[in-house]
Design an enzyme around this catalytic site. Sequence first.
Site, mmCIF file in Angstrom:
data_model
loop_
_atom_site.group_PDB
_atom_site.id
_atom_site.type_symbol
_atom_site.label_atom_id
_atom_site.label_comp_id
_atom_site.label_asym_id
_atom_site.label_seq_id
_atom_site.Cartn_x
_atom_site.Cartn_y
_atom_site.Cartn_z
ATOM 1 N N LYS A 189 0.819 -1.214 0.000
ATOM 2 C CA LYS A 189 0.000 0.000 0.000
ATOM 3 C C LYS A 189 0.855 1.267 0.000
ATOM 4 O O LYS A 189 0.482 2.257 -0.632
ATOM 5 C CB LYS A 189 -0.955 0.007 1.186
ATOM 6 C CG LYS A 189 -0.334 0.135 2.555
ATOM 7 C CD LYS A 189 -1.388 0.128 3.646
ATOM 8 C CE LYS A 189 -0.757 0.205 5.026
ATOM 9 N NZ LYS A 189 -0.053 1.468 5.257
ATOM 10 N N ASP A 240 -4.071 7.368 4.756
ATOM 11 C CA ASP A 240 -3.578 6.006 4.979
ATOM 12 C C ASP A 240 -4.148 5.455 6.291
ATOM 13 O O ASP A 240 -4.566 6.210 7.170
ATOM 14 C CB ASP A 240 -2.048 6.033 5.042
ATOM 15 C CG ASP A 240 -1.445 4.639 5.054
ATOM 16 O OD1 ASP A 240 -2.128 3.684 4.649
ATOM 17 O OD2 ASP A 240 -0.278 4.515 5.477
ATOM 18 N N GLU A 241 -4.161 4.120 6.430
ATOM 19 C CA GLU A 241 -4.640 3.442 7.649
ATOM 20 C C GLU A 241 -6.032 3.952 8.043
ATOM 21 O O GLU A 241 -6.300 4.256 9.210
ATOM 22 C CB GLU A 241 -3.645 3.648 8.807
ATOM 23 C CG GLU A 241 -2.242 3.148 8.526
ATOM 24 C CD GLU A 241 -2.118 1.633 8.510
ATOM 25 O OE1 GLU A 241 -3.166 0.946 8.607
ATOM 26 O OE2 GLU A 241 -0.991 1.117 8.387
ATOM 27 N N GLN A 258 -7.563 -5.109 9.896
ATOM 28 C CA GLN A 258 -6.436 -4.643 10.697
ATOM 29 C C GLN A 258 -6.814 -3.481 11.613
ATOM 30 O O GLN A 258 -5.951 -2.733 12.068
ATOM 31 C CB GLN A 258 -5.276 -4.226 9.781
ATOM 32 C CG GLN A 258 -4.743 -5.381 8.937
ATOM 33 C CD GLN A 258 -3.550 -4.973 8.096
ATOM 34 O OE1 GLN A 258 -2.447 -4.756 8.599
ATOM 35 N NE2 GLN A 258 -3.765 -4.862 6.799
#
Length: 732
Positions: free
Chosen positions: A34, A230-231, A261
């Site tokens: 990613k 991101d995340e 996650q």
Amino acid sequence: MATAILEGLNLQQQEAVEHIEGPLLIVAGPGSGKTRVITRRIAYLVKVCGVSPRRILAVTFTNKAAREMQERLFGKSEKDPGAPLLDWGMRRDLIVSTFHAFCASVLRREGEPLGLTRDFTIYDGEDQLSVVRQAMEEAELDPKQYAPRAILDTISGAKAQLIDAEGYRRLVQSHWEEIVQQVYHRYQDRLAGNQAVDFDDLLMKACLLFRDHPDVLERYQDRYLHTLIDEFQDTNLAQYELARQLAGRHRNLCVVGDPDQSIYSWRHADIRNILSFQRDFPDAKRVTLAENYRSTQVILDAAQHIIAANKERLEKSLFTRRDEGRPIVVHEAYNQDEEAQWVLQEVDRLRKEEKASLKDVAVMYRVNAQSRALEEGCLRYGVPYKLVGALRFYQRREIKDVIAYLRLLVNPQDDVSLLRVLNVPPRGIGTKTQDELVRQARDLGIPLMEALGRVSKGAQEAAFPSAGRAAMTRFYELMTALSRASQEQDLPSLIDQVVERSGYRRHILEEGKEGEERWDNVMEFRASAQEFGDLEPREALTAFLERVALVSDQDNLDETKEGITLTTLHQAKGLEFPVVFMVGMEERLLPHSRSFDDPAEMEEERRLCYVGMTRAKDRLYLVRAFRRNVMGGNQTGVPSRFLQDIPPHLILRPPPAKASAEALWDWSAAPRKEPSPKSALSVGDHVRHAKFGEGIVVNCVPSGSDHEVTVAFKGGGVKRLLLSYAPLEPVE
């Protein structure tokens, strides 16, 4: 140009890079590249689509992740850029940041409508607790009856939901909430009086600024044509609202994440943000990255079987072009000490027989307390180790002291920092004198530094003893002189002046060897300030203090240092290692006992296990103990339910350890005898072992085609043995 940027990407990665217009959801499995996709997408926008770097905002969660993105985009340095995707000169224009750092920069520029100056202080957890205790004292609440940390956590949760103190007051429905609201508004008042914010304020205040001041939001919406998050599975409501606000005009919002996650609900992360993204953005394109470049297929298959039981997820099947890999080793030790011993012996075997490096190895666990046995084992056998999440460098006492001095030079209203160093080193300002100073400042509604100024000019002479008054005057004059120096001196020179003129260097060196070690830490702190040398003095000081405040546990991990890594599973997120040991694979540890009555928490425990397993590249060990000391008591460990989800053909169960703690296990050389059903012993049988002597069988259970026997030996303690290996003789 486009061909070079897309080179080496698989079809799904290319699709994610080339989708430019409108919202985009990238569901990125662990190890699916990613970061490569995000950085290539940025380069594609700049070099192929002609988007100015200053019109791109990329946000992630840790400084480590942001630094990795910047290095991939621009190289490690201007002199040695490697093979960068973008020119070094674009580095200042492109914002690659954490959420908190981005919001801090917004508030320093735009925070005046919220009552913030450019020099506000960012309080860490210790500072926040100090302010909570002050607020509780003001509200006459007993900290023994109401835990300050629990109150702070509740306030933090409210801020994550964008509920300010007044909003919280309107929602109160219970006695606990009534207690919290009494503290909440006093806590915020004290932060405001100190010109300080906490971590949650950075997010909430930025959201409220954009909400209540549309002209400010419009400027940022106009600037950022493309926003990348991101995340995304780890965002809370405030962070999601920030993303929506910033992308509200152009709607070019690209979010990258994986519901499987999402492991930070205790930090108020909301998995619903990524699960509902396509509902909130119905025209969003979805791209799934399922090809894994990190782990073997055996590891992926095992992890997939564990996570498949969850309901709150977006389906994907991980695969890799790597080989199948070795089976996952599942091992049971007798207790936590033997668990640690077995892990270290296996690490030693890998080092000697397979030439593994210690820095290739990580040992992961569910709770911090599990590190005790591992650390003791490392110390006993001389194994170097790195502990992620230990006392952070910037949290050490001597570093916090120096930081407090520096904070006061930027923000004299910071009462928390002033009280920390007012009598450090000791200068004759006792507790009673400090309490009277605080009382006077509170009565007058002024900061402590201003109250000190009044004392230095002769105000309230009768309230203080002459010695205390003289000492406070000297401190005020010291800080006034250092404040002038901060306008002119470079940062390392300013730190030198602080520790010399305050007497702090002499103070800690008087502590002997321990003091010398603390002084070494101060010198390391000074060295870390040198990279801000190209900024103006005050700008450098503010930027340095902001970086110090926003540092995370992973930022202190030296990946080049030789030694095994010890880390909790939560702190392992974002890391990867060739060899991973997950210890404590037992019910009530993983999954944790707190999750047993809550299906949502149980799903998160399953995700936590999945995250840990997918940190492993080549070798994965899942280890548990038969007995474990928990909360001062000794309990039998039941194997984790997650072990039962792994198909047997993916697992290797090695025989138990040899008795010698120093011996390296080499079972391939041991003569194996085929077990006979007649050789199974019964509980209560008396047996003799050639080394351990006589003992009594306390348990005997089948183990594959073998039998696992637990024997309490008179002089050798309790041992667990495989019958086909153990030289046990019945005693009549």
